[in-house]
Design a protein around this motif. Structure first.
Motif, mmCIF file in Angstrom:
data_model
loop_
_atom_site.group_PDB
_atom_site.id
_atom_site.type_symbol
_atom_site.label_atom_id
_atom_site.label_comp_id
_atom_site.label_asym_id
_atom_site.label_seq_id
_atom_site.Cartn_x
_atom_site.Cartn_y
_atom_site.Cartn_z
ATOM 1 N N THR A 78 -0.585 3.290 -3.471
ATOM 2 C CA THR A 78 -1.812 3.404 -2.680
ATOM 3 C C THR A 78 -1.971 2.221 -1.729
ATOM 4 O OG1 THR A 78 -3.135 2.363 -4.439
ATOM 5 C CG2 THR A 78 -2.988 4.767 -4.439
ATOM 6 N N LYS A 79 -1.556 1.046 -2.169
ATOM 7 C CA LYS A 79 -1.628 -0.127 -1.291
ATOM 8 C C LYS A 79 -0.643 0.014 -0.134
ATOM 9 C CE LYS A 79 -3.824 -3.267 -1.870
ATOM 10 N NZ LYS A 79 -5.148 -3.672 -1.328
ATOM 11 N N ALA A 80 0.532 0.582 -0.401
ATOM 12 C CA ALA A 80 1.514 0.814 0.663
ATOM 13 C C ALA A 80 0.983 1.805 1.687
ATOM 14 C CB ALA A 80 2.824 1.323 0.059
ATOM 15 N N ALA A 81 0.289 2.841 1.199
ATOM 16 C CA ALA A 81 -0.310 3.819 2.107
ATOM 17 C C ALA A 81 -1.402 3.174 2.948
ATOM 18 C CB ALA A 81 -0.871 4.989 1.312
ATOM 19 N N GLN A 82 -2.152 2.266 2.340
ATOM 20 C CA GLN A 82 -3.245 1.588 3.045
ATOM 21 C C GLN A 82 -2.717 0.627 4.100
ATOM 22 O OE1 GLN A 82 -5.762 -0.762 0.477
ATOM 23 N NE2 GLN A 82 -6.792 -1.745 2.171
ATOM 24 N N LEU A 83 -1.666 -0.117 3.769
ATOM 25 C CA LEU A 83 -1.159 -1.166 4.657
ATOM 26 C C LEU A 83 -0.015 -0.700 5.549
ATOM 27 C CD1 LEU A 83 -1.227 -4.234 2.219
ATOM 28 C CD2 LEU A 83 -2.956 -3.523 3.877
ATOM 29 N N GLY A 84 0.513 0.491 5.266
ATOM 30 C CA GLY A 84 1.562 1.024 6.134
ATOM 31 C C GLY A 84 2.960 0.579 5.809
ATOM 32 N N GLY A 85 3.243 0.209 4.563
ATOM 33 C CA GLY A 85 4.609 -0.163 4.202
ATOM 34 C C GLY A 85 4.688 -0.791 2.828
ATOM 35 N N LEU A 86 5.877 -0.715 2.227
ATOM 36 C CA LEU A 86 6.072 -1.299 0.900
ATOM 37 C C LEU A 86 6.044 -2.817 0.936
ATOM 38 C CD1 LEU A 86 8.826 0.831 -0.898
ATOM 39 C CD2 LEU A 86 6.442 0.520 -1.575
#
Length: 297
Positions: free
Chosen positions: A13-21
């Motif tokens: 979910t954090k990757a989706a929020q920030l746009g990357g792993l």
């Protein structure tokens, strides 16, 4: 079925929020080498690929978008509970995200939010203007103030008020057109309305007991009622506006009511949120606060 790793879900979910792993790993203090393994482990549990591989930019798969909605709901509820328990149930903290139409967000809430924020200093309040219910459904927003109930069938809706509506126009606009004495006279006029009320060259005028559907000269649509007000003041057409927004301009003579005997139906204003969030302490105290404001004279 094996249990999900909460850390894997939170990373996704954090990757989706920030746009990357990579930015997600940095934000969560996760070693970059293990971030990819965590994502692969989550995908194996879900049984679907959640992110497109080799894409020039970060992108979710269709299954990834669907899983993200559920994951955000779960994490938000858990975070709410953790904040409540860690404070002993006596302090409301965290981040409260509110979305409201421009007029209600700026002019109505702005008068009362300072007192609310002083009462709950550990609660961070963020207000965005708009009407996108998808943000609420995805868990990106906690509470929304909405005009009407369209699209809110699966939401908890608390009625705030019935906003009187008025048709009005600038005197210079009315002076250049045929006089309006009955509903059929609207055919030769331009209308400025909120998004849900007009379509191309047709308009619906909801009145007490009846809805008039008319063909008119033109219809300008916007969900920004302050823009409609500005265009109405600029003599671009007949505006359909909340009376509270237009009243001062009517009093000054900058606008004149148009066919006031028509008795437009009031616009219902609701505060909505997801049923799964009804026990969230921060949502509960905000909802109660706003409802009490609108109950006051």
């Amino acid at each position: 079925m094996r249990d999900f790793s909460l850390s894997d879900v939170r990373l996704f979910t954090k990757a989706a929020q920030l746009g990357g792993l990579t930015p997600a790993a940095d934000a969560l203090s996760v070693p970059k080498a293990s971030a990819s393994r965590q994502l692969q482990r989550l995908e194996a549990m879900v049984g679907h690929q959640l992110l497109h591989r080799g894409s020039a930019r970060f992108a979710l798969t269709e299954e990834g978008r669907e899983f993200l909605v559920a994951a955000q709901h779960v994490l938000t509820v858990l975070d709410d509970v953790m904040v409540s328990l860690s404070s002993g149930g006596g302090t409301v903290a965290g981040r409260l995200r509110v979305i409201a139409p421009q007029y209600y967000g700026r002019d109505l809430l702005a008068m009362h939010l300072p007192q609310f924020m002083s009462t709950y200093p550990q609660l961070e309040v963020a207000v965005e203007t708009g009407n996108d219910l998808d943000e609420l459904s995805r868990g990106e927003v906690d509470v929304a103030i909405r005009r009407g109930r369209e699209g809110c069938d699966e939401m908890v809706a608390r009625h705030l008020m019935d906003e009187p509506m008025v048709l009005c126009a600038a005197p210079s606009y009315l002076a250049s057109r045929l006089a309006i004495e009955k509903v059929s006279d609207f055919a030769s006029h331009a209308f400025l309305v909120s998004e849900s009320e007009g379509r191309k060259k047709e308009i619906s005028l909801p009145t007490i007991g009846e809805t008039h559907r008319l063909s008119v000269e033109s219809v300008f649509q916007s969900d920004d009622q302050e823009l409609i007000l500005k265009l109405t003041l600029a003599a671009k057409g007949i505006g359909m506006l909340p009376l509270s927004l237009a009243q001062s301009h009517i009093d000054s003579g900058a606008l004149g009511p148009v066919l006031p005997s028509l008795n437009l139906s009031p616009q219902e204003i609701n505060l909505v949120y997801l049923p799964s969030r009804r026990h969230s302490p921060k949502i509960k105290i905000f909802v109660d606060y706003v409802v009490n404001i609108f109950k006051q004279p």
